[in-house]
Design a protein around this motif. Structure first.
Motif: not given
Ligand SMILES: Cc1cc2nc3c(=O)[nH]c(=O)nc-3n(C[C@H](O)[C@H](O)[C@H](O)COP(=O)(O)OP(=O)(O)OC[C@H]3O[C@@H](n4cnc5c(N)ncnc54)[C@H](O)[C@@H]3O)c2cc1C
Lengths: 101, 359
Positions: B9, B33-34, B49, B115, B117
């Motif tokens: 997810v 993914d939504r 990064f 996952t 986020g």
């Molecule tokens: C401005 C900024 C700068 C950053 N810079 C860095 C950096 O330089 N280096 C670094 O390591 N990290 C950086 N980060 C942090 C990093 O972006 C996040 O920690 C990372 O994206 C987390 O990954 P994730 O897969 O857990 O979540 P996300 O990237 O948030 O992905 C979650 C996904 O789940 C989907 N989703 C959520 N709920 C549902 C649902 N119910 N059904 C279907 N899909 C769903 C969303 O659409 C999304 O695509 C930065 C963040 C920001 C905001």
């Protein structure tokens, strides 16, 4: 306001399309979020809070926070920060909680 | 009703990494993914990064999203990807419900990797609902993905890495940043970022917070004031800053609704952003077969999210019988990478948070 020049990014845009917002015609790019097209045209107030009528814009832009609900093609409670713009869309300010027509 | 072996997810860095590992071992994986684009938060990150080579340091976030997606496509026989599809429910009998294009769909996997986020936190102050007050992620999405300027002049709230990076990106896009303020007495983000921004003439004011937002139809001006050592506002220290955008970057909290719904044990750990799922070393929650990775398991960074994703994918596949003779070595390597990412003073908060959690 569109960002015309950017040192590292180029923006992939769809074809130009027309839509209406509360009866007035606007232009935007196909498949960008409705809120982006409205914002580019200077529209920031997307709705009003139910009880006190306070102006509301978007907040999260990822479809989470419900700050941007509008009526789109007659359907209420559409999150315009994630709903994609299509040619001929009819976008309206929502009054209250919205009725299904 | 559809069937699959593993549902992932969310297709951010954590989800894509989990899917790659599970599919490469032979499991049938379905990703939802939504968004219409895979990559999660990465798609709006136009900066390079930081971190180590293994986690794609000095590559731009947007490009990492493409690298991961291409890697995933190598296993296309085992992968089904559904974008514009929101998982809206997870039930005790293992059923997941999904909304796709206005239609409702059910799917029953043997294992789930969540996952999803995190979402942006908000701040309380009078008139905090005025149009023009936006989350930092929203500002990034608007300007970096769609090329729309959020406004003319911006006051940034929060001097962590996100606040600093987004301020820099605003200036790159030709938008004025009036100041960056932070309630903490110290800049939270890396000093290299902070110095770069200061050199561009933007003041970073620590121990300041928002007192009041002014405007009728939209934001026009912000009054800020100073905080004393006990974080109490000091009357008489007010300053007015004219800005049509206030960008709020005060941290994220895990998007854990689905985990609550299905009944995973949750624990409040402020160091990790709020309520997070209790899980074991292999990232399995208190519910058998339900795994977590990335920001939903505790707000960190994309680098940690990718390693956690790999680990969760590896372990979820193994529990369905898909394993390799490399399992132990790979698992040990991922755990080492996570420890390295969380070492040193930067990782102190995360370590403190995780100590309260991993069973
Ligand atoms: C401005 C900024 C700068 C950053 N810079 C860095 C950096 O330089 N280096 C670094 O390591 N990290 C950086 N980060 C942090 C990093 O972006 C996040 O920690 C990372 O994206 C987390 O990954 P994730 O897969 O857990 O979540 P996300 O990237 O948030 O992905 C979650 C996904 O789940 C989907 N989703 C959520 N709920 C549902 C649902 N119910 N059904 C279907 N899909 C769903 C969303 O659409 C999304 O695509 C930065 C963040 C920001 C905001």
């Amino acid at each position: 306001m569109r960002i015309e020049e950017h040192p590292i990014l180029s923006f992939k845009k769809g074809p130009k399309v027309r839509f209406t917002f509360d009866g007035k015609t606007y232009e935007g790019y196909e498949d960008e979020p409705i809120a982006a097209a409205l914002h580019a045209a200077g529209v920031r107030t997307l709705g009003h809070s139910h009880k006190l009528g306070r102006p509301r814009g978007f907040y999260c832009a990822i479809g989470n926070c419900s700050s941007c609900l509008m009526v789109v093609n007659g359907e209420p409670n559409v999150r315009v920060c994630v709903e994609k713009l299509k040619d001929g869309m009819v976008v309206e300010t929502q009054k209250g909680k919205g009725d299904l027509r | 009703m559809k069937k699959t072996e593993i549902v992932v997810v969310g297709g951010g860095p954590a989800g894509l990494s989990a899917a790659i590992n599970a599919a490469s071992l032979g499991a049938k994986v379905t990703v939802f993914d939504r968004n219409s684009q895979l990559g999660g938060q990465l798609v709006k990150q136009t900066h390079m990064f930081f971190g180590s080579q293994k986690q794609y340091a000095s590559i731009r976030g947007v490009d990492i999203a493409d690298i991961l997606t291409n890697e995933l496509m190598k296993y296309k026989d085992n992968i089904e990807i559904h974008t514009d599809s929101t998982v809206i429910g997870m039930y005790e009998d293992g059923m997941l419900t999904v909304e796709q294009d206005g239609k409702y769909m059910k799917i029953k996997p043997q294992s789930v990797i969540v996952t999803t986020g995190a979402s942006e936190k908000f701040l309380t102050f009078p008139n905090n609902d005025l149009p023009g007050i936006y989350g930092a992620g929203a500002v990034q999405t608007l300007m970096n993905v769609y090329g729309v300027a959020p406004g003319d002049s911006v006051l940034m709230i929060g001097a962590g890495n996100i606040g600093l990076i987004v301020s820099y990106q605003l200036m790159q896009a030709g938008i004025k940043v009036k100041a960056i303020i932070d309630a903490a007495p110290k800049i939270g983000g890396y000093l290299v970022h902070a110095s770069k921004i200061r050199r561009m003439g933007v003041p970073i004011m620590t121990s300041y917070t928002v007192k009041y937002a002014h405007g009728t139809e939209k934001l026009e001006k912000v009054t800020i004031w100073r905080l004393d050592e006990k974080w109490q506002p000091m009357p008489g220290t007010e300053l007015d800053i004219e800005a049509d955008v206030m960008c709020i970057s005060v941290g994220l909290s895990p998007l854990a609704e689905l985990l609550w719904q299905i009944g995973c044990d949750m624990k409040f750990v402020p160091e990790l952003g709020g309520h997070v799922p209790v899980r074991n070393e292999e990232l399995e929650t208190s519910m058998k077969g339900i795994y977590v990775a990335g920001d939903v398991a505790g707000v960190e960074e994309a680098s940690a999210a990718m390693v956690e994703g790999r680990l969760a994918g590896l372990c979820a596949a193994k529990n369905l019988g898909y394993t390799s003779d490399q399992f132990d070595a790979l698992k040990a390597d991922y755990l080492d990478q996570l420890n390295a990412l969380r070492s040193g003073p930067v990782g102190e908060k995360i370590r403190k948070g995780l100590d309260q959690l991993v069973g």
